[in-house]
Design a protein around this motif. Structure first.
Motif, mmCIF file in Angstrom:
data_model
loop_
_atom_site.group_PDB
_atom_site.id
_atom_site.type_symbol
_atom_site.label_atom_id
_atom_site.label_comp_id
_atom_site.label_asym_id
_atom_site.label_seq_id
_atom_site.Cartn_x
_atom_site.Cartn_y
_atom_site.Cartn_z
ATOM 1 N N PRO A 215 58.024 18.152 25.517
ATOM 2 C CA PRO A 215 58.779 17.205 26.613
ATOM 3 C C PRO A 215 57.663 17.050 27.422
ATOM 4 O O PRO A 215 57.831 15.664 28.171
ATOM 5 C CB PRO A 215 59.511 17.876 27.561
ATOM 6 N N GLU A 216 56.609 17.401 27.836
ATOM 7 C CA GLU A 216 55.751 16.803 28.204
ATOM 8 C C GLU A 216 54.896 16.405 28.257
ATOM 9 O O GLU A 216 54.124 15.449 29.443
ATOM 10 C CB GLU A 216 54.721 18.076 29.369
ATOM 11 N N ARG A 218 55.701 13.656 25.857
ATOM 12 C CA ARG A 218 56.688 12.463 26.013
ATOM 13 C C ARG A 218 56.931 12.331 27.396
ATOM 14 O O ARG A 218 57.007 10.833 27.367
ATOM 15 C CB ARG A 218 58.363 13.210 25.782
ATOM 16 N N SER A 219 57.060 13.139 28.574
ATOM 17 C CA SER A 219 57.030 11.897 29.422
ATOM 18 C C SER A 219 56.428 11.421 30.098
ATOM 19 O O SER A 219 56.313 10.274 30.525
ATOM 20 C CB SER A 219 56.949 13.098 30.871
ATOM 21 N N GLN A 222 56.642 8.178 27.898
ATOM 22 C CA GLN A 222 56.953 7.165 29.197
ATOM 23 C C GLN A 222 58.494 7.084 27.507
ATOM 24 O O GLN A 222 58.980 5.813 27.599
ATOM 25 C CB GLN A 222 57.238 5.817 29.456
ATOM 26 N N ASP A 224 61.503 8.278 25.707
ATOM 27 C CA ASP A 224 62.821 8.020 25.996
ATOM 28 C C ASP A 224 63.532 9.164 24.576
ATOM 29 O O ASP A 224 62.778 9.004 23.981
ATOM 30 C CB ASP A 224 63.646 7.542 25.996
#
Length: 274
Positions: A215-216, A218-219, A222, A224
């Motif tokens: 997740p980090e 992916r964030s 940017q 989704d």
């Protein structure tokens, strides 16, 4: 938990369709450290530019991984000398957003750490966590991913607990700036391939890459990710697990062996290694 297909004692034993065919997530992890990201983005070494020479870049990367995981000390010396020639040209300029030097062992340690995490993560996506004995053996073998270049053996965290601490500290230094993000989005969507290959493979590769990212990352990219996409991704993982069970592991090792034969053949002929 899905049982392991085989007993692993080294990084190469973790090779599977996900690790072999879907490497873009690992590239994103590596380039999320600004010194690595801008080093790749601003590199004057055109022969290593994935957008200009995608197949050559894939061969170079594959050769390095083969040498670092199943190669001999002689193979390591060959790839080290060849990569050093390219790395000598990769240094930050006065206009660079961050300072970097491709010979910096701290940057190379991060790249090696990402490679180790990638092999383990891809395996665990398919088969669940490694048992302690297997994880320990694989971890100690993984130091070759760094020591094949400038990472001194003493720099590799001594155990998995120390590695986890190093990884957590490193996460605080990561960021993906817009120019690096644009470069990486193109890598994930295989924008460097000729049409229609990129049209056919791009959406799938971007989807799979996003699924394999923590997740980090992916964030920072940017990207989704929805519950519906997660369900699709779980079906993809099931398909990859089935493929790995049907295709003998020696097939994936044979791919690496081809890279070793190639580098040795090139060395005997006096040709460029990378």
């Amino acid at each position: 938990m899905v049982p392991m297909k085989r007993r692993a004692t080294r990084v190469a034993d973790l090779l599977n369709p996900a690790a072999t065919l879907l490497p873009a997530a690992n590239v994103i992890m590596q380039l999320s450290l600004p010194g690595v990201g801008y080093g790749v983005l601003e590199s004057p070494v055109d022969s290593g530019n994935v957008y200009k020479h995608p197949f050559k870049r894939a061969r170079t990367t594959g050769t390095y991984l083969a040498v670092a995981t199943i190669g001999t000390e002689s193979d390591q010396a060959l790839i080290r000398d060849a990569v050093d020639v390219a790395h000598r040209q990769v240094r930050s300029r006065s206009s660079s957003p961050v300072s970097y030097n491709a010979f910096d062992p701290k940057l190379q340690l991060w790249v090696a750490a990402c490679l180790y995490r990638y092999f383990v993560d891809q395996h665990e996506f398919l088969y669940g966590p490694l048992d302690d004995a297997t994880a320990e053996a694989v971890y100690h073998d993984a130091k070759r991913l760094g020591t094949t270049l400038q990472v001194a053996e003493r720099m590799w965290p001594p155990d998995r607990v120390a590695f986890d601490e190093y990884w957590k500290r490193s996460l605080e230094e990561l960021r993906i700036d817009p120019p690096v993000r644009e470069h990486l989005h193109g890598v994930a969507s295989v924008a460097f391939l000729p049409w229609p290959l990129r049209a056919l493979a791009g959406p799938f590769n971007l989807f799979a890459t996003t699924g394999f990212l923590a997740p980090e990352f992916r964030s920072m990219m940017q990207l989704d990710w929805s519950e519906r996409q997660q369900r699709r991704f779980e079906r993809l993982v099931s398909a990859l697990r089935l493929a790995d069970r049907l295709i003998p592991h020696r097939v994936w090792i044979f791919g690496y062996q081809l890279y070793l034969w190639d580098i040795r053949f090139r060395a005997r002929r006096g040709w460029r290694i990378v």
